[in-house]
Enzyme design. Structure first.
Site, PDB file in Angstrom:
ATOM      1  N   TYR A 332      36.368  59.031  31.362  1.00  8.79           N
ATOM      2  CA  TYR A 332      34.899  58.994  31.370  1.00  8.79           C
ATOM      3  C   TYR A 332      34.381  58.372  32.663  1.00  8.79           C
ATOM      4  O   TYR A 332      34.834  57.305  33.077  1.00  8.79           O
ATOM      5  CB  TYR A 332      34.323  58.209  30.178  1.00  8.79           C
ATOM      6  CG  TYR A 332      32.819  58.395  30.160  1.00  8.79           C
ATOM      7  CD1 TYR A 332      32.269  59.524  29.578  1.00  8.79           C
ATOM      8  CD2 TYR A 332      31.981  57.512  30.821  1.00  8.79           C
ATOM      9  CE1 TYR A 332      30.905  59.762  29.641  1.00  8.79           C
ATOM     10  CE2 TYR A 332      30.613  57.734  30.884  1.00  8.79           C
ATOM     11  CZ  TYR A 332      30.092  58.872  30.299  1.00  8.79           C
ATOM     12  OH  TYR A 332      28.743  59.112  30.380  1.00  8.79           O
ATOM     13  N   TYR A 333      33.368  59.059  33.230  1.00  6.44           N
ATOM     14  CA  TYR A 333      32.730  58.568  34.452  1.00  6.44           C
ATOM     15  C   TYR A 333      31.212  58.501  34.329  1.00  6.44           C
ATOM     16  O   TYR A 333      30.596  57.480  34.623  1.00  6.44           O
ATOM     17  CB  TYR A 333      33.126  59.455  35.641  1.00  6.44           C
ATOM     18  CG  TYR A 333      34.586  59.337  35.994  1.00  6.44           C
ATOM     19  CD1 TYR A 333      35.034  58.335  36.847  1.00  6.44           C
ATOM     20  CD2 TYR A 333      35.531  60.206  35.459  1.00  6.44           C
ATOM     21  CE1 TYR A 333      36.373  58.200  37.170  1.00  6.44           C
ATOM     22  CE2 TYR A 333      36.881  60.080  35.772  1.00  6.44           C
ATOM     23  CZ  TYR A 333      37.297  59.084  36.627  1.00  6.44           C
ATOM     24  OH  TYR A 333      38.625  58.944  36.924  1.00  6.44           O
ATOM     25  N   THR A 393      41.898  56.699  29.426  1.00  4.70           N
ATOM     26  CA  THR A 393      42.963  56.977  30.392  1.00  4.70           C
ATOM     27  C   THR A 393      42.452  57.044  31.829  1.00  4.70           C
ATOM     28  O   THR A 393      43.266  57.022  32.762  1.00  4.70           O
ATOM     29  CB  THR A 393      43.677  58.288  30.018  1.00  4.70           C
ATOM     30  OG1 THR A 393      42.716  59.253  29.547  1.00  4.70           O
ATOM     31  CG2 THR A 393      44.689  58.052  28.915  1.00  4.70           C
ATOM     32  N   GLU A 394      41.135  57.161  32.012  1.00 11.86           N
ATOM     33  CA  GLU A 394      40.526  57.041  33.344  1.00 11.86           C
ATOM     34  C   GLU A 394      39.099  56.547  33.195  1.00 11.86           C
ATOM     35  O   GLU A 394      38.354  56.994  32.324  1.00 11.86           O
ATOM     36  CB  GLU A 394      40.487  58.372  34.098  1.00 11.86           C
ATOM     37  CG  GLU A 394      41.803  58.871  34.626  1.00 11.86           C
ATOM     38  CD  GLU A 394      41.635  60.169  35.413  1.00 11.86           C
ATOM     39  OE1 GLU A 394      40.559  60.386  36.028  1.00 11.86           O
ATOM     40  OE2 GLU A 394      42.583  60.971  35.413  1.00 11.86           O
ATOM     41  N   ASN A 395      38.721  55.629  34.090  1.00 11.09           N
ATOM     42  CA  ASN A 395      37.340  55.197  34.226  1.00 11.09           C
ATOM     43  C   ASN A 395      37.263  54.394  35.514  1.00 11.09           C
ATOM     44  O   ASN A 395      38.036  53.451  35.696  1.00 11.09           O
ATOM     45  CB  ASN A 395      36.898  54.339  33.038  1.00 11.09           C
ATOM     46  CG  ASN A 395      35.488  53.794  33.189  1.00 11.09           C
ATOM     47  OD1 ASN A 395      35.276  52.589  33.248  1.00 11.09           O
ATOM     48  ND2 ASN A 395      34.508  54.671  33.250  1.00 11.09           N
TER      49      ASN A 395
END
Length: 486
Positions: A332-333, A393-395
């Site tokens: 999430y960005y 898993t990504e931010n």
């Protein structure tokens, strides 16, 4: 009398519309204290807590950080795409040489307090020629995994993170259904190779981003633009591959219950620019379904129904799908605001909200800082895929001058804490993107996501001031549970 009724009706409609807009705004945006409000509002971003066994980590992709290693660079879909497909005509080249500096970089993770690391296997380097595995590259990954374990860092391996061998691309990659078997074969061989050293596996990273970049926007290889029919077919094949990988690993694993397998789903919300404009609402819903909804529906019901105006309607059914995720990886960005525009092709445009916070709350990508969206995405996964644990898993934030990273981390971690403690989302870890600056795909080296700045000439790593809040949160989390367990 009629005039009075009309006036009252208009006034009523205006009041209802204003109330509705106020309701929508309050549901989408929290009242942050940005220093410009008439009445000071303060959200205590230090009021956060996370589960005791929470994983704190960073994430990376092999191509973006490793470099070629000790051998002549091998050909991949991305090396062929460069430099024409990269802004400023850049090449990945040595990247930040993580291949040789993995011990140093692992120590940097420990310095931050991390206890987990998500990375991808370089299929292009492992299998540069179809059917021939490079034993030296496999030995390198064994060494890296040993180093992670030596420093008490839990590995999470991704099998496909946008990059694959050129020979696979030349056979039309995931556009060709016969290639699914080839990819699954590679994954199963890699699972057998590293089964004893890793127990957390991500099958495919952001299938919808791979699809949109390669077959809609044309900013990823193979660079096809506005090919909706190809895009839907590739998406189907990626989801089919995920199901087959999950089932095969569970069959061959010596202790299948010890291995957790999940797909990594990126969520960008598509919100209407004007919540009262039916065309904005329609465009945002079409985009959300194509990028988010249809994939979540597939893992909830086993049925993929992909629709896009002007293209075929694709349906794919696999009733095994709802049982093929031990977790969901959430990347999430930010979010997008969609405005219908008949004079554009496709007929919409992406906008960003202008408020009294000014442009300082945009990242370099450019995305808006939108921590509320991380909360929304977690709640959506909880509601649409109940009982499946979530890992962030990504931010992360692209912030060249390091003047927003501290604020980004404070607000996004606060939103994550709210999702856990207020919405009761089962979130088990957070992986910041990324530990060190790297080659940011089509954006090249100009986007600085790293907690550590990297001088590309000397390869020297320097901790950014804005990253120190991440270090602080991990330290406080550890101290809290150490005191509790005394």
């Amino acid at each position: 009398m009629l005039s009075l009724v009309i006036i009252l009706l208009i006034v009523t409609i205006v009041i209802i519309c204003r109330w509705y807009l106020s309701y929508v705004h309050s549901s989408l945006y929290w009242c942050w204290d940005n220093g410009n409000e008439e009445k000071r509002i303060f959200i205590d971003t230090d009021n956060i807590s996370f589960p005791e066994n929470f994983l704190w980590g960073t994430a990376a992709a092999s191509y973006q950080c490793e470099g070629p290693g000790d051998k002549v660079p091998v050909a991949s879909n991305w090396s062929q795409w460069e430099p024409a497909g990269i802004k400023h005509g850049q090449r990945c080249g040595m990247a930040v040489d993580h291949y040789h500096r993995y011990k140093e970089d692992t120590q940097l993770m420990r310095t931050l307090g991390c206890n987990a690391y998500r990375f991808s296997l370089a299929w292009d380097k492992i299998e540069p020629i179809e059917g021939q595995y490079d034993k030296d590259i496999l030995a390198h990954y064994h060494d890296e995994l040993k180093e992670l374990h030596r420093q008490s860092i839990i590995p999470m391996i991704t099998f496909h993170h946008f990059v694959h061998p050129l020979w696979f691309e030349q056979r039309s990659a995931f556009l060709n259904s016969s290639n699914i078997e080839t990819f699954v074969r590679f994954v199963i061989d890699m699972f057998r190779e590293f089964e004893d050293e890793c127990h957390m596996w991500c099958t495919i990273n952001e299938p919808e981003v791979y699809v949109s970049g390669g077959y809609f926007n044309g900013v990823f290889p193979p660079g096809h633009k506005s090919q909706a029919n190809e895009a839907s077919l590739v998406l189907q094949h990626l989801l089919q591959a995920h199901v087959e990988i999950y089932d095969n690993i569970k069959k061959i694993a010596r202790q299948p219950e010890q291995h957790s397998i999940g797909i990594v789903k990126d969520i960008f919300q598509f919100d209407p620019w004007n919540p009262l404009n039916p065309l904005d609402i329609y465009a945002s819903r079409i985009l959300d379904h194509g990028m988010n909804g249809c994939i979540l529906d597939f893992f909830r019901t086993g049925s993929l129904k992909w629709t896009m105006p002007g293209s075929i309607h694709r349906t794919y059914v696999n009733l095994r799908a709802p049982y093929t995720n031990d977790f969901i990886g959430l990347n999430y960005y930010s979010h997008f605001l969609i405005r219908f525009n008949l004079f554009k092709q496709p007929p919409f445009e992406i906008l960003h909200r202008q408020d009294d916070s000014g442009s300082s709350l945009m990242t370099d990508m450019p995305y808006a800082l939108y921590p509320e969206g991380l909360y929304r995405a977690c709640v959506r996964l909880k509601n649409e895929l109940p009982r499946i644990p979530i890992y962030i898993t990504e931010n992360g934030i692209a912030d060249r001058y390091d003047d927003r990273r501290h604020l980004f981390l404070r607000r996004y971690l606060y939103a994550l804490s709210r999702a856990i403690n207020e919405a009761h989302c089962d979130i088990r870890g957070y992986f910041y993107w990324s530990l060190i600056d790297n080659f940011e795909w089509a954006e090249g080296y100009h986007m600085k996501f790293g907690l550590y700045h990297v001088d590309l000439q000397t390869q020297e790593r320097t901790l950014r001031d804005g990253a120190k809040y991440f270090q602080y949160v991990i330290q406080k989390h550890r101290e809290k549970y150490e005191k509790k367990n005394l």
